[in-house]
Design an enzyme around this catalytic site. Structure first.
Site, PDB file in Angstrom:
ATOM      1  N   GLY A  85       0.797  -1.216   0.000  1.00 54.57           N
ATOM      2  CA  GLY A  85       0.000   0.000   0.000  1.00 54.57           C
ATOM      3  C   GLY A  85       0.829   1.264   0.000  1.00 54.57           C
ATOM      4  O   GLY A  85       2.022   1.260   0.309  1.00 54.57           O
ATOM      5  N   CYS A  86       0.172   2.362  -0.362  1.00 51.70           N
ATOM      6  CA  CYS A  86       0.777   3.692  -0.337  1.00 51.70           C
ATOM      7  C   CYS A  86      -0.349   4.689  -0.098  1.00 51.70           C
ATOM      8  O   CYS A  86      -1.438   4.309   0.317  1.00 51.70           O
ATOM      9  CB  CYS A  86       1.538   3.970  -1.625  1.00 51.70           C
ATOM     10  SG  CYS A  86       0.501   4.093  -3.098  1.00 51.70           S
ATOM     11  N   GLY A  87      -0.109   5.938  -0.375  1.00 54.50           N
ATOM     12  CA  GLY A  87      -1.125   6.955  -0.141  1.00 54.50           C
ATOM     13  C   GLY A  87      -2.227   7.003  -1.182  1.00 54.50           C
ATOM     14  O   GLY A  87      -3.389   7.191  -0.862  1.00 54.50           O
ATOM     15  N   GLY A  89      -2.231   4.743  -4.211  1.00 54.48           N
ATOM     16  CA  GLY A  89      -2.370   3.519  -4.990  1.00 54.48           C
ATOM     17  C   GLY A  89      -1.430   3.419  -6.166  1.00 54.48           C
ATOM     18  O   GLY A  89      -1.197   2.330  -6.681  1.00 54.48           O
TER      19      GLY A  89
END
Length: 120
Positions: A85-87, A89
């Protein structure tokens, strides 16, 4: 056109927060691929969360982390279930495709910007 796509690039599964929570409860690990500074400002509050940036800053600007795959394999095995995951996508999608292409294992991709509270 579909025949031109890499098979691994289409094998990952996008999950929503409640699915991610269930997967983490079953032993999946959460790989946050944001930059270290962003991770240190706040991240998913989970028992098994770790940070390996997909991009790093260099004098030339932001570039793909050339040791990304090596760093991931230094802290987990190819058999580990991962939620990536990240902020927004975008980085997690790129990281997931790289992981799939390198290891032929289905990693899960998640964009959890507004869902951190569900993973506690």
């Amino acid at each position: 056109m579909d025949s031109e796509k890499s098979p691994a690039a289409t094998e990952f599964i996008s999950v929503v927060a409640h699915e991610a929570k269930d997967l983490m409860a079953s032993g999946y690990r959460y790989l946050d691929v944001r930059m270290v500074e962003d991770f240190n400002k706040g991240h998913v509050d989970a028992e098994d969360v770790f940070n390996i940036p997909y991009f790093i800053m260099t004098p030339e600007g932001r570039v793909k982390n050339p040791q990304f795959l090596e760093q991931v394999l230094s802290v987990c095995s190819k058999e580990d279930g991962l939620l990536v995951g990240c902020g927004t996508g975008s980085r997690s999608r790129l990281a997931t495709v790289d992981l799939l292409n390198a290891h032929n294992k289905a990693y899960l991709y998640g964009m959890l910007r507004n869902c951190k509270q569900y993973l506690k």
